[in-house]
Design a protein around this motif. Structure first.
Motif, PDB file in Angstrom:
ATOM      1  N   LEU A  25      13.109   3.551 -33.932  1.00  0.00           N
ATOM      2  CA  LEU A  25      12.567   3.645 -32.463  1.00  0.00           C
ATOM      3  C   LEU A  25      13.999   3.526 -31.535  1.00  0.00           C
ATOM      4  O   LEU A  25      14.446   1.718 -31.812  1.00  0.00           O
ATOM      5  N   LYS A  26      14.247   3.741 -30.141  1.00  0.00           N
ATOM      6  CA  LYS A  26      15.052   3.442 -29.710  1.00  0.00           C
ATOM      7  C   LYS A  26      14.639   2.836 -28.198  1.00  0.00           C
ATOM      8  O   LYS A  26      14.404   4.187 -27.466  1.00  0.00           O
ATOM      9  N   LEU A  27      14.198   1.862 -27.533  1.00  0.00           N
ATOM     10  CA  LEU A  27      13.935   1.452 -26.242  1.00  0.00           C
ATOM     11  C   LEU A  27      14.659   1.153 -25.509  1.00  0.00           C
ATOM     12  O   LEU A  27      15.442   0.169 -25.509  1.00  0.00           O
ATOM     13  N   PHE A  28      14.553   2.433 -24.436  1.00  0.00           N
ATOM     14  CA  PHE A  28      15.262   1.123 -23.111  1.00  0.00           C
ATOM     15  C   PHE A  28      14.570   0.365 -22.613  1.00  0.00           C
ATOM     16  O   PHE A  28      13.186   0.081 -22.680  1.00  0.00           O
ATOM     17  N   THR A  29      14.890  -1.464 -22.173  1.00  0.00           N
ATOM     18  CA  THR A  29      14.810  -1.961 -21.655  1.00  0.00           C
ATOM     19  C   THR A  29      15.965  -2.739 -20.397  1.00  0.00           C
ATOM     20  O   THR A  29      16.486  -1.767 -19.677  1.00  0.00           O
ATOM     21  N   MET A  83       6.275   0.001 -26.690  1.00  0.00           N
ATOM     22  CA  MET A  83       6.784   0.634 -28.006  1.00  0.00           C
ATOM     23  C   MET A  83       5.564   0.872 -29.123  1.00  0.00           C
ATOM     24  O   MET A  83       5.105   1.741 -29.959  1.00  0.00           O
ATOM     25  N   VAL A  84       4.353  -0.062 -28.523  1.00  0.00           N
ATOM     26  CA  VAL A  84       2.911   0.242 -29.855  1.00  0.00           C
ATOM     27  C   VAL A  84       3.173   1.732 -29.603  1.00  0.00           C
ATOM     28  O   VAL A  84       2.057   2.122 -31.045  1.00  0.00           O
ATOM     29  N   GLY A  85       2.770   2.042 -28.215  1.00  0.00           N
ATOM     30  CA  GLY A  85       2.060   3.767 -28.708  1.00  0.00           C
ATOM     31  C   GLY A  85       2.925   4.494 -29.029  1.00  0.00           C
ATOM     32  O   GLY A  85       2.408   5.758 -29.604  1.00  0.00           O
ATOM     33  N   ASN A 111      10.617   6.201 -22.228  1.00  0.00           N
ATOM     34  CA  ASN A 111      10.848   5.703 -23.913  1.00  0.00           C
ATOM     35  C   ASN A 111      10.020   7.120 -24.469  1.00  0.00           C
ATOM     36  O   ASN A 111      10.407   6.565 -25.659  1.00  0.00           O
ATOM     37  N   ALA A 112       9.333   7.390 -24.093  1.00  0.00           N
ATOM     38  CA  ALA A 112       8.006   8.652 -24.980  1.00  0.00           C
ATOM     39  C   ALA A 112       9.257   9.226 -24.779  1.00  0.00           C
ATOM     40  O   ALA A 112       8.734  10.250 -25.923  1.00  0.00           O
ATOM     41  N   LEU A 113       9.883   9.753 -24.242  1.00  0.00           N
ATOM     42  CA  LEU A 113      10.151  11.647 -23.952  1.00  0.00           C
ATOM     43  C   LEU A 113      11.957  10.804 -24.868  1.00  0.00           C
ATOM     44  O   LEU A 113      12.010  11.786 -25.557  1.00  0.00           O
ATOM     45  N   PRO A 118       6.742  13.379 -26.094  1.00  0.00           N
ATOM     46  CA  PRO A 118       5.915  13.894 -24.402  1.00  0.00           C
ATOM     47  C   PRO A 118       4.751  14.385 -24.830  1.00  0.00           C
ATOM     48  O   PRO A 118       3.938  14.250 -23.486  1.00  0.00           O
ATOM     49  N   GLN A 119       4.186  14.658 -25.769  1.00  0.00           N
ATOM     50  CA  GLN A 119       2.902  14.608 -25.680  1.00  0.00           C
ATOM     51  C   GLN A 119       1.650  13.626 -25.388  1.00  0.00           C
ATOM     52  O   GLN A 119       0.440  13.553 -25.292  1.00  0.00           O
TER      53      GLN A 119
END
Length: 222
Positions: A25-29, A83-85, A111-113, A118-119
């Motif tokens: 995953l690539k997460l914006f922080t 992150m978890v979701g 982060n979901a997008l 997106p769902q």
């Protein structure tokens, strides 16, 4: 409508890769947490949500490894950066992510997008004045038992949102509040725990995975 373009105009971010069960995953922080801190009282709503917690990785790995059931629903409390979701949704589970802090909600949505999810339903949830509709088969969270004063709200939240026969799964660092939490709930819940030690160049960190089910639900099933 939420958009990544508007998000990046609003926040200065860095991108952090995280691998969960072989999926990256690539997460914006936040590039800095300074804007989220009250200079007059640093502990007033300190942005704990802005960190990728080790316990979140433990929880994400455990949940993403569970076989998905499209008929079952999950509620994540205190989703932070998401992150978890996101890991759970990418593994095929139906999850609703929740947070109270509006900035945390924006990061979770972004982060979901960014990770093609997106769902995912992402909602505001105040543990002490919950207004979210529905009940869920599983309630999950990481580092939720951080303050003793949160335990009352968590217990009420479980009563309100957990379906009969449902399960609560929490990942926590080893601290006194976790012991207080277990002592408080063990009269009403069957509590199973699993310890996990994370090792790195910085040393060892000890985590506990809690799995709870109401005793009344057990009796109904038997």
């Amino acid at each position: 409508m939420f958009s990544l373009e508007q998000f990046h105009r609003t926040y200065d971010t860095v991108t952090t890769p995280v691998t969960i069960n072989g999926q990256t995953l690539k997460l914006f922080t936040p590039a800095s947490i300074d804007r989220f801190i009250n200079p007059d009282d640093m502990m007033d709503n300190f942005p704990l949500w802005a960190k990728i917690w080790e316990a979140s990785g433990v929880l994400a790995s455990y949940l993403a490894g569970m076989p998905p059931n499209p008929m079952k629903t999950m509620l994540e409390i205190g989703c932070g950066l998401g992150m978890v979701g996101i890991a759970v949704a990418r593994a095929g589970h139906r999850i609703t992510m929740t947070e109270l802090n509006p900035d945390a909600l924006n990061f979770a949505r972004a982060n979901a997008l960014a990770n093609d999810c997106p769902q995912i339903a992402i909602e505001r949830l105040d543990w002490n004045a919950p207004q979210l509709d529905g009940r869920f088969d599983t309630i999950v969270g990481s580092e939720t038992v951080y303050k003793t004063e949160d335990i009352d709200g968590l217990e009420a939240l479980f009563d309100r949102y957990l379906n009969p026969g449902g399960t609560i799964i929490l990942a926590e660092g080893v601290r006194r509040t976790g012991v207080d939490f277990w002592e408080r709930l063990r009269d009403r819940y069957d509590v199973k725990t699993r310890r996990q030690t994370l090792r790195s160049d910085q040393g060892e960190k000890h985590m506990v995975l809690f799995r709870l089910q109401r005793r009344a639900d057990r009796q109904l099933e038997s």
